[in-house]
Design a protein around this motif. Structure first.
Motif, short mmCIF file in Angstrom:
data_model
loop_
_atom_site.label_atom_id
_atom_site.label_comp_id
_atom_site.label_asym_id
_atom_site.label_seq_id
_atom_site.Cartn_x
_atom_site.Cartn_y
_atom_site.Cartn_z
N ARG A 1 -23.73 -1.05 7.34
CA ARG A 1 -24.79 -0.44 6.53
C ARG A 1 -24.91 -1.30 5.28
N LEU B 1 -29.29 -0.44 8.50
CA LEU B 1 -28.16 -0.18 9.38
C LEU B 1 -28.24 -1.12 10.58
N SER C 1 -26.48 -1.81 14.02
CA SER C 1 -25.53 -1.18 14.94
C SER C 1 -24.46 -2.16 15.40
N THR D 1 -20.76 6.61 13.77
CA THR D 1 -22.12 6.38 13.26
C THR D 1 -22.11 6.36 11.74
N PRO E 1 -23.76 6.52 7.83
CA PRO E 1 -24.75 7.44 7.26
C PRO E 1 -26.17 6.91 7.47
N PRO E 2 -27.18 7.79 7.29
CA PRO E 2 -28.57 7.37 7.48
C PRO E 2 -28.95 6.18 6.61
N VAL F 1 -33.22 0.81 10.62
CA VAL F 1 -32.13 0.81 11.59
C VAL F 1 -32.40 -0.23 12.68
N LEU G 1 -26.97 7.66 17.69
CA LEU G 1 -28.05 7.75 16.69
C LEU G 1 -28.26 9.18 16.15
N LEU H 1 -28.18 10.34 12.50
CA LEU H 1 -29.20 9.78 11.61
C LEU H 1 -30.43 10.67 11.53
N PRO I 1 -35.03 7.57 9.69
CA PRO I 1 -35.27 6.24 9.12
C PRO I 1 -36.77 5.95 8.99
N TRP J 1 -39.18 9.08 16.08
CA TRP J 1 -39.16 8.11 14.99
C TRP J 1 -40.16 6.98 15.25
#
Length: 481
Positions: free
Chosen positions: A184, A200, A202, A218, A220-221, A225, A433, A436, A441, A467
């Protein structure tokens, strides 16, 4: 490079993110963050597979390496670190940040990569099997030595560290391989009004309940992403990989025949050894010779054993009992070429685990040259085979492959065990995910997947979360508004 300069000229106050790899393919991961003050590269991988992708490794970098302040690595696989010595060769002098385990494994992988490239160039020159005169390696061991001096292992974690004056990085376990992390990244003053923006990455997300490693976590938001999609269009098979491996070994023992397993030296080889040891301990398979043919695998296994902070509870419990969780009852590592050649002189039931995992190079090709035409041999795939690789061609049913420009008929038995994959499938990625969703996002970008897989993953995320999701292309620039 022009696309980045154009974007910066139009909005000089807005930070940007450019996709220079890991899009349209599962290899070559490179993501460039640019701010008013800094340029940081996330991952620096080699392109593998299709020739049009591999050719990018030999082209001039699409950005100026001398202007990069730092590189931050998600993990040590070649498609995420393998271009680093070429970056240094082209002028990069910044710092390379990663976990302690990633630094150790990257050293092994890069030294091996340089040695193999030098050996292959020499071999092609001697045999006249080259379109270039002379054939040269992309980089050599001297370039690797210079690269390793730039590594700065970090404790990281939730407390984070500064990769540049306005770029801060935190990380969480990704479960993909030893030392792997999801990142992140907080970018100060990114937006036109000076807002902070977060990204973020992955990295490669692993699976849950795997040998040795802690489960993925995972972060934080974040505002943006990037999520991998290696298995974005499929689910892993329900078969128990341990049971499937046991069946292959029992069958080979009954027929007194060899099993050849292409496996990456770092990660997959250790998984296979762990499972064979467990099967032996449980009395579920006979004891037959196991040969791990890779100097890199031998060295990486020692790193796996000593990085206790990376181990899950089960592995810690085994090591506390003074047991080696990665050693079978009748095994040996082959380090020298002579030892590797002697493996091919052996007969009878045996398991050969050899690099590389997609059969694009390495010692596996020498074993495959002898065993792929053998109807009694079993070629057992335990990992993803990217488009254009020899492994993929065999899985796709091609009757003949080329090894060292020699036509080799495919007559061996072929087995694929999907449960050993180091990548989460799309359902597991959606679960990763899920946390999140508390703060959606601004935008999600699908990376590190072949086109069909990336598009499928885009659809899964849109359907599950609603999203904004897109699939970027090579060289695409986004503004971190």
């Amino acid at each position: 490079m022009a696309r980045i300069e154009h974007a910066k000229t139009q909005n000089p106050q807005v930070a940007t993110l450019t996709f220079w790899g890991g899009v349209g393919t599962v290899t070559g991961s490179k993501y460039l963050i640019e701010t008013k003050n800094s340029r940081v590269l996330i991952d620096c991988g080699l392109f593998q597979g299709l020739k049009e992708l591999r050719d990018r490794n030999w082209q001039a970098p699409p950005f100026d390496p001398t202007t990069i302040d730092a590189v931050v690595l998600t993990h040590a696989h070649t498609d995420h670190v393998g271009y680093l010595p070429a970056l240094v060769k082209n002028g990069f002098k910044g710092e390379v940040y990663c976990t302690r385990a990633t630094a150790e494994l990257a050293r092994i992988i890069l030294e091996d990569s340089a040695e193999l490239q030098e050996e292959e160039a020499d071999w092609r020159n001697k045999k006249g099997l080259t379109d270039h005169h002379p054939a040269l390696p992309l980089y050599d061991r001297n370039d690797v030595r210079k690269t390793l001096k730039l590594f700065r292992p970090q404790k990281g974690g939730t407390e984070g560290f500064q990769a540049a004056s306005d770029i801060r990085v935190q990380w969480w376990p990704a479960g993909h391989m030893l030392g792997a992390r999801s990142l992140r990244v907080e970018v100060s003053g990114a937006g036109a009004q000076g807002q902070q923006r977060s990204i973020l990455f992955s990295g490669d997300v692993g699976r849950w309940d795997q040998p040795v490693l802690k489960d993925p976590v995972t972060p934080p938001p974040a505002d943006y992403v990037l999520v991998e999609s290696t298995y974005g269009d499929r689910l892993h098979e329900d078969e128990d990989p341990r049971a499937a491996l046991a069946e292959v070994i029992r069958d080979a023992h009954a027929r007194n025949a060899p099993v050849l397993i292409p496996a990456f030296s770092v990660g997959r080889t250790q998984d296979i050894l762990y499972h064979i040891r467990e099967l032996e301990d449980a009395g579920e398979i006979p004891i037959i010779p196991v040969r791990a043919d890779s100097p890199m695998a031998a060295e990486a296994t020692q790193v796996y054993l000593k990085m206790i902070e990376e181990h899950d509870d089960d592995t810690r419990e085994i090591t506390q009992r003074k047991r080696n969780p990665l050693r079978t009852k009748s095994m040996g590592f082959s380090s020298s070429r002579e030892e590797s050649k002697r493996i091919n002189e052996e007969t009878g039931a045996r398991v050969i685990v050899s690099a590389g995992g997609m059969m694009t190079g390495g010692r596996i090709l020498h074993h495959a040259r002898l065993l792929v035409p053998n109807p009694e041999a079993t070629l057992c795939f335990v990992g993803f085979q990217a488009a254009g690789t020899t492994g993929r061609r065999i899985l796709d049913g091609e009757p003949e492959i080329k090894i060292f420009k020699e036509a080799i008929p495919v007559r061996c038995r072929i087995k694929k065990i999907g449960g050993f994959s180091g990548h989460a499938d799309y359902r597991e990625l959606l679960n990763w995910l899920e946390p999140l969703a508390k703060v959606a996002p601004r935008q999600v970008y699908i990376t590190h997947g072949e086109p069909e897989a990336a598009l499928a993953m885009q659809g899964h995320i849109q359907e599950r979360f609603g999203w904004n999701v897109s699939v970027p292309a090579y060289g695409d620039v986004i503004e971190l508004r």
